[in-house]
Design a protein around this motif. Structure first.
Motif, PDB file in Angstrom:
ATOM      1  N   HIS A   1       0.801  -1.222   0.000  1.00 59.65           N
ATOM      2  CA  HIS A   1       0.000   0.000   0.000  1.00 59.65           C
ATOM      3  C   HIS A   1       0.832   1.271   0.000  1.00 59.65           C
ATOM      4  CE1 HIS A   1      -3.690  -2.360   1.705  1.00 59.65           C
ATOM      5  NE2 HIS A   1      -3.319  -2.736   0.506  1.00 59.65           N
ATOM      6  N   ILE A   2       2.134   1.174   0.292  1.00 65.29           N
ATOM      7  CA  ILE A   2       2.962   2.377   0.287  1.00 65.29           C
ATOM      8  C   ILE A   2       3.901   2.410  -0.920  1.00 65.29           C
ATOM      9  CG2 ILE A   2       2.861   2.553   2.799  1.00 65.29           C
ATOM     10  CD1 ILE A   2       5.843   1.684   2.821  1.00 65.29           C
ATOM     11  N   VAL A   3       3.646   1.538  -1.901  1.00 66.67           N
ATOM     12  CA  VAL A   3       4.425   1.546  -3.127  1.00 66.67           C
ATOM     13  C   VAL A   3       3.489   1.747  -4.314  1.00 66.67           C
ATOM     14  CG1 VAL A   3       6.332   0.150  -2.277  1.00 66.67           C
ATOM     15  CG2 VAL A   3       4.355  -0.982  -3.252  1.00 66.67           C
ATOM     16  N   ASN A   4       3.991   2.463  -5.333  1.00 67.67           N
ATOM     17  CA  ASN A   4       3.230   2.706  -6.545  1.00 67.67           C
ATOM     18  C   ASN A   4       4.027   2.231  -7.747  1.00 67.67           C
ATOM     19  OD1 ASN A   4       0.574   4.422  -6.489  1.00 67.67           O
ATOM     20  ND2 ASN A   4       1.831   5.209  -4.808  1.00 67.67           N
ATOM     21  N   PRO A   5       3.452   1.406  -8.618  1.00 68.86           N
ATOM     22  CA  PRO A   5       4.161   0.986  -9.822  1.00 68.86           C
ATOM     23  C   PRO A   5       4.496   2.194 -10.695  1.00 68.86           C
ATOM     24  CG  PRO A   5       2.193  -0.348  -9.467  1.00 68.86           C
ATOM     25  CD  PRO A   5       2.115   0.799  -8.517  1.00 68.86           C
ATOM     26  N   VAL A   6       5.755   2.315 -11.086  1.00 67.29           N
ATOM     27  CA  VAL A   6       6.171   3.468 -11.888  1.00 67.29           C
ATOM     28  C   VAL A   6       5.410   3.519 -13.202  1.00 67.29           C
ATOM     29  CG1 VAL A   6       8.122   4.542 -13.094  1.00 67.29           C
ATOM     30  CG2 VAL A   6       8.446   3.543 -10.824  1.00 67.29           C
ATOM     31  N   ARG A   7       5.147   2.370 -13.779  1.00 64.39           N
ATOM     32  CA  ARG A   7       4.474   2.339 -15.085  1.00 64.39           C
ATOM     33  C   ARG A   7       3.019   2.796 -15.003  1.00 64.39           C
ATOM     34  NH1 ARG A   7       7.816  -0.110 -18.728  1.00 64.39           N
ATOM     35  NH2 ARG A   7       9.492  -1.404 -17.861  1.00 64.39           N
ATOM     36  N   LYS A   8       2.435   2.786 -13.811  1.00 67.11           N
ATOM     37  CA  LYS A   8       1.090   3.333 -13.656  1.00 67.11           C
ATOM     38  C   LYS A   8       1.124   4.838 -13.391  1.00 67.11           C
ATOM     39  CE  LYS A   8      -1.590  -0.681 -12.182  1.00 67.11           C
ATOM     40  NZ  LYS A   8      -2.571  -1.214 -11.196  1.00 67.11           N
ATOM     41  N   LEU A   9       2.248   5.326 -12.889  1.00 61.10           N
ATOM     42  CA  LEU A   9       2.383   6.759 -12.638  1.00 61.10           C
ATOM     43  C   LEU A   9       2.768   7.521 -13.899  1.00 61.10           C
ATOM     44  CD1 LEU A   9       4.338   6.588  -9.248  1.00 61.10           C
ATOM     45  CD2 LEU A   9       1.990   7.397  -9.547  1.00 61.10           C
ATOM     46  N   LEU A  10       3.534   6.873 -14.795  1.00 68.05           N
ATOM     47  CA  LEU A  10       4.064   7.542 -15.979  1.00 68.05           C
ATOM     48  C   LEU A  10       3.535   6.871 -17.233  1.00 68.05           C
ATOM     49  CD1 LEU A  10       7.774   7.854 -14.774  1.00 68.05           C
ATOM     50  CD2 LEU A  10       5.998   9.625 -14.656  1.00 68.05           C
ATOM     51  N   ARG A  11       2.903   7.646 -18.104  1.00 70.04           N
ATOM     52  CA  ARG A  11       2.358   7.115 -19.354  1.00 70.04           C
ATOM     53  C   ARG A  11       3.210   7.506 -20.557  1.00 70.04           C
ATOM     54  NH1 ARG A  11      -1.097   3.113 -17.878  1.00 70.04           N
ATOM     55  NH2 ARG A  11      -2.544   3.815 -16.263  1.00 70.04           N
ATOM     56  N   ARG A  12       3.747   8.705 -20.546  1.00 72.30           N
ATOM     57  CA  ARG A  12       4.521   9.200 -21.687  1.00 72.30           C
ATOM     58  C   ARG A  12       6.020   9.073 -21.472  1.00 72.30           C
ATOM     59  NH1 ARG A  12       0.394  12.861 -20.667  1.00 72.30           N
ATOM     60  NH2 ARG A  12      -1.225  12.940 -22.298  1.00 72.30           N
ATOM     61  N   VAL A  13       6.460   9.067 -20.234  1.00 71.49           N
ATOM     62  CA  VAL A  13       7.876   8.925 -19.914  1.00 71.49           C
ATOM     63  C   VAL A  13       8.255   7.450 -19.990  1.00 71.49           C
ATOM     64  CG1 VAL A  13       9.624   9.188 -18.100  1.00 71.49           C
ATOM     65  CG2 VAL A  13       7.937  10.993 -18.476  1.00 71.49           C
ATOM     66  N   SER A  14       9.333   7.141 -20.726  1.00 72.27           N
ATOM     67  CA  SER A  14       9.808   5.755 -20.813  1.00 72.27           C
ATOM     68  C   SER A  14      10.443   5.350 -19.478  1.00 72.27           C
ATOM     69  CB  SER A  14      10.841   5.616 -21.935  1.00 72.27           C
ATOM     70  OG  SER A  14      10.280   5.971 -23.180  1.00 72.27           O
ATOM     71  N   PHE A  15      10.357   4.064 -19.178  1.00 65.78           N
ATOM     72  CA  PHE A  15      10.902   3.571 -17.911  1.00 65.78           C
ATOM     73  C   PHE A  15      11.854   2.416 -18.169  1.00 65.78           C
ATOM     74  CE2 PHE A  15      10.492   0.641 -14.196  1.00 65.78           C
ATOM     75  CZ  PHE A  15      11.230   1.426 -13.308  1.00 65.78           C
ATOM     76  N   PHE A  16      13.019   2.471 -17.534  1.00 68.73           N
ATOM     77  CA  PHE A  16      14.023   1.401 -17.615  1.00 68.73           C
ATOM     78  C   PHE A  16      14.261   0.876 -16.208  1.00 68.73           C
ATOM     79  CE2 PHE A  16      18.077  -0.643 -17.684  1.00 68.73           C
ATOM     80  CZ  PHE A  16      18.265  -1.123 -18.971  1.00 68.73           C
ATOM     81  N   CYS A  17      13.861  -0.377 -15.969  1.00 63.67           N
ATOM     82  CA  CYS A  17      14.038  -0.997 -14.656  1.00 63.67           C
ATOM     83  C   CYS A  17      15.387  -1.705 -14.642  1.00 63.67           C
ATOM     84  CB  CYS A  17      12.910  -1.976 -14.361  1.00 63.67           C
ATOM     85  SG  CYS A  17      13.008  -2.730 -12.721  1.00 63.67           S
ATOM     86  N   GLY A  18      16.368  -1.103 -13.991  1.00 61.71           N
ATOM     87  CA  GLY A  18      17.696  -1.682 -13.966  1.00 61.71           C
ATOM     88  C   GLY A  18      18.658  -0.846 -13.141  1.00 61.71           C
ATOM     89  N   ASP A  19      19.928  -1.183 -13.241  1.00 62.84           N
ATOM     90  CA  ASP A  19      20.973  -0.526 -12.456  1.00 62.84           C
ATOM     91  C   ASP A  19      21.802   0.402 -13.329  1.00 62.84           C
ATOM     92  OD1 ASP A  19      20.662  -1.899  -9.843  1.00 62.84           O
ATOM     93  OD2 ASP A  19      21.136  -3.671 -11.029  1.00 62.84           O
ATOM     94  N   VAL A  20      22.266   1.483 -12.720  1.00 59.44           N
ATOM     95  CA  VAL A  20      23.203   2.383 -13.384  1.00 59.44           C
ATOM     96  C   VAL A  20      24.608   1.849 -13.124  1.00 59.44           C
ATOM     97  CG1 VAL A  20      24.072   4.737 -13.548  1.00 59.44           C
ATOM     98  CG2 VAL A  20      21.647   4.341 -13.054  1.00 59.44           C
ATOM     99  N   GLU A  21      25.342   1.562 -14.199  1.00 58.37           N
ATOM    100  CA  GLU A  21      26.684   0.998 -14.066  1.00 58.37           C
ATOM    101  C   GLU A  21      27.754   2.088 -14.111  1.00 58.37           C
ATOM    102  OE1 GLU A  21      27.169  -2.029 -13.253  1.00 58.37           O
ATOM    103  OE2 GLU A  21      25.173  -2.868 -13.632  1.00 58.37           O
ATOM    104  N   THR A  22      27.747   2.896 -15.155  1.00 54.93           N
ATOM    105  CA  THR A  22      28.739   3.974 -15.292  1.00 54.93           C
ATOM    106  C   THR A  22      28.085   5.204 -15.903  1.00 54.93           C
ATOM    107  OG1 THR A  22      29.437   3.197 -17.485  1.00 54.93           O
ATOM    108  CG2 THR A  22      30.680   2.366 -15.580  1.00 54.93           C
TER     109      THR A  22
END
Length: 454
Positions: free
Chosen positions: A65-86
């Motif tokens: 209940h205290i988390v929101n799926p990013v893909r439901k919050l953002l419709r036009r902004v692309s989302f990349f689920c992963g880690d920043v390496e460099t």
């Protein structure tokens, strides 16, 4: 069709308050345009509302209940689920990875927003990193809840009597907002749960808050801090001020005053450091945080912006830097988005100007402390104000409704004692499976059963 040379790429690293609210603001403006590509990179596919984290650990709220799926919050902004390496500022490229095999992608950008947040700082205290629990992620809250319930279950056996003190002593290091709200919430949880554990007494519980300062909650001032200490003491929380944790081992938690607390459950909320990825960047930093100007731009690096916990944002009203709080970060995110829009579309950039409206904390038993616009509140009114303010800030109506329902049901029912385990269900072995595949006449009778006589 927009060519690659005219396409403007905005890349946001981090999905906390700063990064998400920058993305939400761009969702309304630049992300609508075909010649602009906005991408948010975050390790988790959800936004965590951290002010309510302690309520998950104390079984006041359901963990989803205290988390929101990013893909439901953002419709036009692309989302990349992963880690920043460099991060390569000179080449304007960021390497990110995803999946179990850490498959890498190279993302180019014209504007880069650094909102990577902070990590826990253990200050090289012996045993701390290996043994202490933290309270920064959803996993931390769930793990703490499981540990608390596990200790209650273990301590409810007669054979566990010699270990009962160690199992039922909880130490929280750090008397700021996170530490105070955590120990207040789990104190209520454990004392209420004892009704279900007949072999344990309330006197067996020992909760200790260790704080290096003279008074807890120093952000709220001495008066409210003293009030919070008094209320917690009335609820049998032991408070050790002007004391530090100097080590933890299998023997217990060692304090700077020479005390050894018999406990193997230490919750560390006493320090953070900026994300270590920032150390490789050729930017001016102060105590690890990237120095930015009043527009949240990184000097000498056009198109690079930073905010939140990983940035040192100047406060023009005080001459110091803005505190790394959620209310600052979300407003910094909106200003960054507006300034990126101005940089791409033309227009005047807006300086970041914000004075905190107030600060609030809950201290258990429907009691809180708050300072709003310089006015102090305490007791039930401050607790009600805390819930009202944070419920209004929680994204999406669905989550607001679920949290409000949880809080309402909490008035009627006791807290849940179920552990959230991720173990697989028991299964039969390979030998047992082969046995079951044999014809019935060849199967061995289970021990202790007499076959039917013919």
């Amino acid at each position: 069709m927009v060519s690659a040379t005219t396409l403007k790429r905005v890349l946001i690293l981090g999905g906390g308050f700063g990064g998400l609210y920058a993305a939400l603001e761009l969702e309304k403006t630049l992300a609508r345009d075909l010649d602009v590509e906005v991408t948010l990179v975050n390790r988790e596919n959800f936004f965590l509302f951290t002010p309510m984290l302690h309520e998950v650990a104390a079984s006041d709220l359901d963990l989803t209940h205290i988390v929101n799926p990013v893909r439901k919050l953002l419709r036009r902004v692309s989302f990349f689920c992963g880690d920043v390496e460099t991060i390569d500022l000179s080449a304007k490229k960021v390497v990110v990875s995803h999946g179990d095999d850490h498959h890498e992608h190279e993302l180019e950008y014209d504007h880069l927003v650094l909102a990577l947040g902070s990590i826990t700082n253990f200050y090289n205290v012996p045993g701390l990193q290996e043994r202490a629990l933290t309270m920064k992620s959803l996993g931390d809250a769930v793990y703490l809840r499981n540990r608390l319930i596990s200790h209650l279950e273990q301590a409810d056996f007669e054979c566990a009597a010699p270990e009962r003190e160690r199992l039922l002593t909880v130490v929280v290091a750090g008397g700021g907002f996170a530490g105070v709200e955590t120990i207040a919430a789990i104190n209520d949880f454990l004392r209420e749960a004892l009704v279900c554990y007949p072999k344990q007494r309330e006197e067996d519980l020992r909760l200790v808050l260790v704080h290096p300062g003279a008074v807890i909650l120093p952000e709220l001032g001495e008066k409210l801090g003293a009030y919070a200490q008094q209320k917690l003491a009335e609820r049998k929380v032991e408070i050790r001020v002007e004391t530090r944790v100097t080590g933890i081992s299998e023997r217990g938690v060692q304090l700077s005053d020479g005390t050894l607390l018999s406990s193997n459950l230490l919750i560390w909320t006493a320090g953070t450091s900026p994300n270590p990825l920032l150390e490789s960047l050729p930017c001016q930093r102060e105590r690890g945080r990237i120095q930015v100007n009043e527009y949240l731009e990184v000097p000498d690096w056009p198109g690079v912006w930073a905010l939140g916990d990983c940035a040192r944002v100047p406060d023009r009203t005080t001459g110091k830097s803005c505190p790394p709080t959620a209310q600052h970060a979300l407003r910094e995110g909106k200003v960054v988005a507006q300034n990126i829009t101005a940089a791409i579309r033309g227009g005047a950039k807006r300086p970041f100007l914000f004075s905190a409206l107030g600060q609030l904390a809950t201290i258990g038993k429907r009691t809180g402390v708050a300072r709003i616009l310089g006015v102090n509140f305490s007791g039930f009114a401050a607790w009600w104000l805390w819930r009202t303010v944070y419920l209004s800030k929680l994204p999406r109506f669905e989550k607001k409704l679920r949290v409000a329902l949880d809080w309402t049901l909490d008035l009627l029912f006791s807290k849940d004692l179920v552990q959230f385990l991720t173990l697989r269900a028991p299964s039969i072995s390979h030998v047992e499976q082969q046995s079951l595949m044999q014809p019935v006449s060849q199967q061995t009778e289970p021990a202790g059963l007499i076959p039917d006589s013919k």
